[in-house]
Design a protein around this motif. Sequence first.
Motif, short mmCIF file in Angstrom:
data_model
loop_
_atom_site.label_atom_id
_atom_site.label_comp_id
_atom_site.label_asym_id
_atom_site.label_seq_id
_atom_site.Cartn_x
_atom_site.Cartn_y
_atom_site.Cartn_z
N UNK A 22 59.65 -58.63 -76.22
CA UNK A 22 60.08 -57.23 -76.18
C UNK A 22 61.16 -56.95 -77.22
N UNK A 23 62.08 -57.87 -77.41
CA UNK A 23 63.15 -57.67 -78.39
C UNK A 23 62.60 -57.69 -79.81
N UNK A 24 61.66 -58.58 -80.09
CA UNK A 24 61.04 -58.63 -81.42
C UNK A 24 60.36 -57.31 -81.75
N UNK A 25 59.66 -56.75 -80.79
CA UNK A 25 58.98 -55.47 -81.01
C UNK A 25 59.99 -54.34 -81.16
N UNK A 26 61.06 -54.40 -80.38
CA UNK A 26 62.08 -53.36 -80.48
C UNK A 26 62.77 -53.38 -81.85
N UNK A 27 62.96 -54.57 -82.42
CA UNK A 27 63.56 -54.68 -83.76
C UNK A 27 62.71 -53.98 -84.80
N UNK A 28 61.39 -54.12 -84.65
CA UNK A 28 60.47 -53.46 -85.58
C UNK A 28 60.57 -51.94 -85.44
N UNK A 29 60.64 -51.46 -84.20
CA UNK A 29 60.72 -50.02 -83.96
C UNK A 29 62.06 -49.45 -84.40
N UNK A 30 63.13 -50.21 -84.20
CA UNK A 30 64.45 -49.76 -84.63
C UNK A 30 64.51 -49.59 -86.15
N UNK A 31 63.82 -50.47 -86.87
CA UNK A 31 63.84 -50.45 -88.32
C UNK A 31 62.90 -49.40 -88.90
N UNK A 32 61.76 -49.21 -88.26
CA UNK A 32 60.70 -48.42 -88.89
C UNK A 32 60.33 -47.14 -88.15
N UNK B 168 62.04 -43.40 -85.99
CA UNK B 168 63.21 -42.57 -85.69
C UNK B 168 63.36 -42.35 -84.18
N UNK B 169 62.61 -43.13 -83.39
CA UNK B 169 62.70 -43.00 -81.94
C UNK B 169 64.13 -43.30 -81.47
N UNK B 170 64.52 -42.64 -80.40
CA UNK B 170 65.84 -42.91 -79.82
C UNK B 170 65.85 -44.30 -79.20
N UNK B 171 67.03 -44.85 -79.01
CA UNK B 171 67.15 -46.19 -78.45
C UNK B 171 66.58 -46.24 -77.04
N UNK B 172 66.80 -45.18 -76.25
CA UNK B 172 66.27 -45.17 -74.90
C UNK B 172 64.74 -45.13 -74.92
N UNK B 173 64.17 -44.38 -75.85
CA UNK B 173 62.70 -44.33 -75.96
C UNK B 173 62.13 -45.68 -76.37
N UNK B 174 62.83 -46.36 -77.27
CA UNK B 174 62.38 -47.68 -77.71
C UNK B 174 62.46 -48.68 -76.55
N UNK B 175 63.54 -48.59 -75.79
CA UNK B 175 63.72 -49.49 -74.63
C UNK B 175 62.54 -49.35 -73.68
N UNK B 176 62.16 -48.12 -73.38
CA UNK B 176 61.05 -47.88 -72.46
C UNK B 176 59.72 -48.30 -73.09
N UNK B 177 59.58 -48.05 -74.39
CA UNK B 177 58.32 -48.35 -75.09
C UNK B 177 58.01 -49.84 -75.09
N UNK B 178 59.05 -50.69 -75.08
CA UNK B 178 58.80 -52.13 -75.12
C UNK B 178 58.87 -52.79 -73.74
N UNK B 179 59.07 -51.96 -72.69
CA UNK B 179 58.95 -52.52 -71.35
C UNK B 179 60.22 -52.62 -70.53
#
Length: 417
Positions: free
Chosen positions: A371-381, A383-394
Amino acid sequence: MIPYLYTIVDQHKLKDMFQTFYSCIGLPIQVIDENGLILEAVGPTCTYCEIFKKYLKADDSCEKLHASASRRAIDIGETYIFSCHSNLNHIVFPLMSKEVLFGSILVGPFLMTQPDSIMISDIEKHYHIPTPDLLELYDEAQNIKIIPPQMVSQISKLLYYLFSGLISESKMIFMEKQAKFRQQSKINESIQQYKTSDIHDATPTYPVDKEKDLITKVKTGNVSEAKGILNELLGYVLFADGGSIDIMKSRAIELSTLLSRASIEGGGITSTVLNQNTGYIKRINNCKTSESLCYCLQEMVVTFSDNVFNKTTSKNKELIKKAISFIAQNYANNITLDYVANEVHLNPAYFSTLFKKEVGYSFKEYLNMIRIEESKRLLTNSSYSIVDIAIAVGFEDQSYFSKVFKKYTGITPKQYR
């Protein structure tokens, strides 16, 4: 003189296989040499063909067509279904040694639909056959066996299963050819997508996000998705750089280095991975064509991804791979140890112990790492908010996500971004 094919294939065994095939399927079957000449045949001769052959030009013979179809079968790495000059169908399976064609298995002729006047008139347009012979062709066409298309596909598979093991190394060659053919098809799909986007927009930039995604998939041992992303990247390189082999090699060496690091971070044994990387760089430099280079990179991705399982015993390897594959596809959902254990048909307590022993991480640790590896990709690439990314990766909430993220990376999601 004995044909060379019979020095590497048992003639009596081959004839026995032909008799069995003909008895079960009822289609004529032949073995032809590399020039298309018949060496052995089982089944009746085709009167239709004998009438038609009189109107073929010497430089456009059936033998020449059959030899050409055999070479096409080698290119795609499997049996090849084709239509001859007179609109009759055949299936060919090549026999080769060390990638050299020495002969083929030829099945046919047959039809897939009922013969009609349109079929005959089409032949007349191309070969100017007199009316009496056209009428005779029509009559003889009624005697040719009709095989439905679905059955033709099954017979084609049967040929492969029967004859791919006749020459020891042929099966491995065919499997490699099939893999290359499938890979090139996927790469071509990617190229077409870039061409379409180029019509409407400026030339697309190098997809850095896909490269990072590829690294994540390798690090987590997700072979199937890693191969798919690789083909998308290769499609870009071939599109943007015009297929320059030197540019491709340069990018391939960079990618090899990146993926070897990912493989080590994912749990691969450092010395093993570094030796593999050295070997792949040598292979990359020795590649002569873009196709061979693409296939080399695909093998490299598989190897580096599989290193995640290097600590796993052969007895448990497939089971753990299945579990990890399931996690990779479902990490964004609320999956639990019990749920995954049920997927691989193991008692949860035993699965938990086995997973920690074989992978080196507990189930929860590994799931969080994915989940953290996927979140790193989303954080970099993105514009989703951090809370949206948190939910998106589980993760269920931002607070817990930030806590786990800092544990694995040493910094917060906000600082990483």
